[in-house]
Motif scaffolding. Structure first.
Motif, PDB file in Angstrom:
ATOM      1  N   LEU A 116       4.724   0.685 -10.340  1.00 42.79           N
ATOM      2  CA  LEU A 116       4.582  -0.486 -11.192  1.00 42.79           C
ATOM      3  C   LEU A 116       4.566  -1.739 -10.338  1.00 42.79           C
ATOM      4  CD1 LEU A 116       7.706  -1.577 -11.120  1.00 42.79           C
ATOM      5  CD2 LEU A 116       8.023   0.075 -12.948  1.00 42.79           C
ATOM      6  N   LYS A 117       4.177  -2.849 -10.981  1.00 43.34           N
ATOM      7  CA  LYS A 117       4.051  -4.111 -10.252  1.00 43.34           C
ATOM      8  C   LYS A 117       4.378  -5.277 -11.183  1.00 43.34           C
ATOM      9  CE  LYS A 117      -0.872  -4.026 -11.344  1.00 43.34           C
ATOM     10  NZ  LYS A 117      -2.240  -3.802 -10.839  1.00 43.34           N
ATOM     11  N   TYR A 118       4.854  -6.353 -10.562  1.00 34.82           N
ATOM     12  CA  TYR A 118       5.099  -7.582 -11.294  1.00 34.82           C
ATOM     13  C   TYR A 118       4.426  -8.723 -10.554  1.00 34.82           C
ATOM     14  CZ  TYR A 118       7.259 -11.759 -13.092  1.00 34.82           C
ATOM     15  OH  TYR A 118       7.442 -13.009 -13.611  1.00 34.82           O
ATOM     16  N   ARG A 146      -7.273  -4.595   0.074  1.00 33.93           N
ATOM     17  CA  ARG A 146      -6.925  -5.481  -1.036  1.00 33.93           C
ATOM     18  C   ARG A 146      -8.111  -6.386  -1.320  1.00 33.93           C
ATOM     19  NH1 ARG A 146      -1.644  -9.546  -0.751  1.00 33.93           N
ATOM     20  NH2 ARG A 146      -2.345 -11.037  -2.299  1.00 33.93           N
ATOM     21  N   PRO A 147      -8.442  -6.572  -2.591  1.00 34.73           N
ATOM     22  CA  PRO A 147      -9.548  -7.481  -2.911  1.00 34.73           C
ATOM     23  C   PRO A 147      -9.081  -8.925  -2.846  1.00 34.73           C
ATOM     24  CG  PRO A 147      -8.626  -6.568  -4.920  1.00 34.73           C
ATOM     25  CD  PRO A 147      -7.886  -5.921  -3.778  1.00 34.73           C
ATOM     26  N   LEU A 148     -10.019  -9.833  -2.717  1.00 33.42           N
ATOM     27  CA  LEU A 148      -9.675 -11.249  -2.692  1.00 33.42           C
ATOM     28  C   LEU A 148      -9.676 -11.863  -4.078  1.00 33.42           C
ATOM     29  CD1 LEU A 148     -11.285 -13.065   0.372  1.00 33.42           C
ATOM     30  CD2 LEU A 148      -8.877 -12.826  -0.230  1.00 33.42           C
ATOM     31  N   ALA A 149     -10.226 -11.161  -5.033  1.00 31.02           N
ATOM     32  CA  ALA A 149     -10.297 -11.701  -6.390  1.00 31.02           C
ATOM     33  C   ALA A 149     -10.248 -10.551  -7.380  1.00 31.02           C
ATOM     34  CB  ALA A 149     -11.571 -12.516  -6.570  1.00 31.02           C
ATOM     35  N   GLY A 150     -10.126 -10.907  -8.641  1.00 27.01           N
ATOM     36  CA  GLY A 150     -10.118  -9.886  -9.677  1.00 27.01           C
ATOM     37  C   GLY A 150      -8.710  -9.536 -10.120  1.00 27.01           C
ATOM     38  N   PHE A 171       6.686  -4.882  -6.209  1.00 30.79           N
ATOM     39  CA  PHE A 171       6.127  -3.544  -6.411  1.00 30.79           C
ATOM     40  C   PHE A 171       7.209  -2.490  -6.226  1.00 30.79           C
ATOM     41  CE2 PHE A 171       1.731  -5.016  -6.028  1.00 30.79           C
ATOM     42  CZ  PHE A 171       1.878  -6.170  -5.286  1.00 30.79           C
ATOM     43  N   TRP A 172       7.031  -1.387  -6.920  1.00 35.39           N
ATOM     44  CA  TRP A 172       7.730  -0.159  -6.615  1.00 35.39           C
ATOM     45  C   TRP A 172       6.682   0.912  -6.351  1.00 35.39           C
ATOM     46  CZ3 TRP A 172      12.614   1.229  -5.521  1.00 35.39           C
ATOM     47  CH2 TRP A 172      13.644   0.336  -5.845  1.00 35.39           C
ATOM     48  N   TYR A 173       6.884   1.622  -5.223  1.00 37.52           N
ATOM     49  CA  TYR A 173       6.017   2.743  -4.861  1.00 37.52           C
ATOM     50  C   TYR A 173       6.855   4.012  -4.843  1.00 37.52           C
ATOM     51  CZ  TYR A 173       2.565  -0.613  -3.060  1.00 37.52           C
ATOM     52  OH  TYR A 173       1.646  -1.632  -2.923  1.00 37.52           O
ATOM     53  N   VAL A 174       6.185   5.128  -5.055  1.00 37.48           N
ATOM     54  CA  VAL A 174       6.835   6.432  -4.936  1.00 37.48           C
ATOM     55  C   VAL A 174       6.065   7.271  -3.915  1.00 37.48           C
ATOM     56  CG1 VAL A 174       5.509   7.429  -6.861  1.00 37.48           C
ATOM     57  CG2 VAL A 174       7.680   8.468  -6.187  1.00 37.48           C
ATOM     58  N   GLU A 204      -2.670  -6.734  -5.229  1.00 44.55           N
ATOM     59  CA  GLU A 204      -2.216  -5.371  -4.999  1.00 44.55           C
ATOM     60  C   GLU A 204      -2.899  -4.769  -3.782  1.00 44.55           C
ATOM     61  OE1 GLU A 204      -2.638  -2.961  -8.458  1.00 44.55           O
ATOM     62  OE2 GLU A 204      -2.424  -1.087  -7.332  1.00 44.55           O
ATOM     63  N   GLN A 205      -2.131  -4.049  -2.972  1.00 41.96           N
ATOM     64  CA  GLN A 205      -2.692  -3.308  -1.848  1.00 41.96           C
ATOM     65  C   GLN A 205      -2.844  -1.844  -2.249  1.00 41.96           C
ATOM     66  OE1 GLN A 205      -0.300  -4.014   1.621  1.00 41.96           O
ATOM     67  NE2 GLN A 205      -0.733  -6.191   1.630  1.00 41.96           N
ATOM     68  N   PHE A 206      -3.954  -1.270  -1.858  1.00 42.37           N
ATOM     69  CA  PHE A 206      -4.244   0.136  -2.150  1.00 42.37           C
ATOM     70  C   PHE A 206      -4.126   0.902  -0.838  1.00 42.37           C
ATOM     71  CE2 PHE A 206      -5.867  -0.277  -6.485  1.00 42.37           C
ATOM     72  CZ  PHE A 206      -6.037  -1.643  -6.561  1.00 42.37           C
TER      73      PHE A 206
END
Lengths: 116, 112
Positions: free
Chosen positions: B48-50, A95-99, B34-37, A104-106
């Motif tokens: 999607l995300k809020y 997860r980035p700290l900014a932007g 978040f919703w993940y699939v 959001e976590q990837f």
């Protein structure tokens, strides 16, 4: 591909052996997270790093588990003296700290561990 | 502590039926939702995300979700499901500080 990568994707081991997993986050993502997912459940938080500092550990992380992120880039998760109950999918996220995506976590593809 | 509850463990629908999956969370502060699939054999993908703003958010593949703050809910909807939507769906929350908390997931089976 600039996504989160994990290695290996699958690991089969015998009870009592040690295993180590690696996670390479998206470059420039300061935060890195480890989760565990067992069948029929959602991912459960294990620990997370901001750069090289480990900021939080779940009580799920017994003393057999250790995680490192020595240079603030890739991370390793080691499980010592594995038990059958450790069988699960181990997920890494960054997860980035900014932007725009800082909340959001990837997620990476995960490492599936099977302990026989 | 945060917690997430997904009420439906397994949902079975026919193609073209409408879908609504429930998600309630427990947390006293500001959360990101978040919703993940997760398709069979594949890794988690963000639907999607809020974070803030319009409580009705649209995601990929025709999915949408509505954040109702007073009900601590973030239900996922799709007007017409397809066989390819068969997958496991996870609701998650996190705070600006860090970790995500996931629900136990809902398995959706769409019959052709």
């Amino acid at each position: 591909d600039t996504g989160v990568s994990q290695d290996p994707r699958h690991k089969i081991t015998k009870r009592g052996q040690n295993v180590t997993f690696r996670c390479d986050p998206i470059s420039e993502h300061n935060r890195l997270y480890w989760y565990r997912q067992t069948l029929g459940q959602g991912p459960e938080f294990l620990t997370y790093f901001q750069n090289e500092a480990q900021l939080e550990k779940s009580r799920l992380l017994s003393d057999r588990f250790s995680a490192e992120r020595p240079k603030g880039s890739f991370s390793t998760l080691e499980i010592q003296r594995t038990e059958q109950g450790d069988s699960a999918m181990y997920l890494c996220a960054s997860r980035p700290l900014a932007g725009e995506s800082y909340n959001e976590q990837f997620f990476g593809p995960g490492t599936r561990l099977t302990v026989l | 502590a945060q917690s997430v509850s997904q009420h439906n463990h397994h949902v079975i629908l026919s193609e073209a039926a409408s879908l609504e999956l429930g998600c309630n969370y427990s947390y006293g502060g500001t959360v990101n939702l978040f919703w993940y699939v997760q398709y069979p054999g594949q890794h988690l993908q963000l639907l999607l995300k809020y974070f803030s703003g319009d409580p009705l958010v649209k995601g990929i593949k025709g999915f949408e979700a509505e954040f109702i703050k007073s009900k601590f809910s973030f239900n996922l909807r799709k007007p017409s499901v397809q066989w390819s939507d068969t997958a496991e769906y996870f609701c998650a929350v996190n705070t600006n500080a860090g970790k995500s908390t996931f629900g136990d997931g809902t398995t959706l089976t769409v019959k052709p």
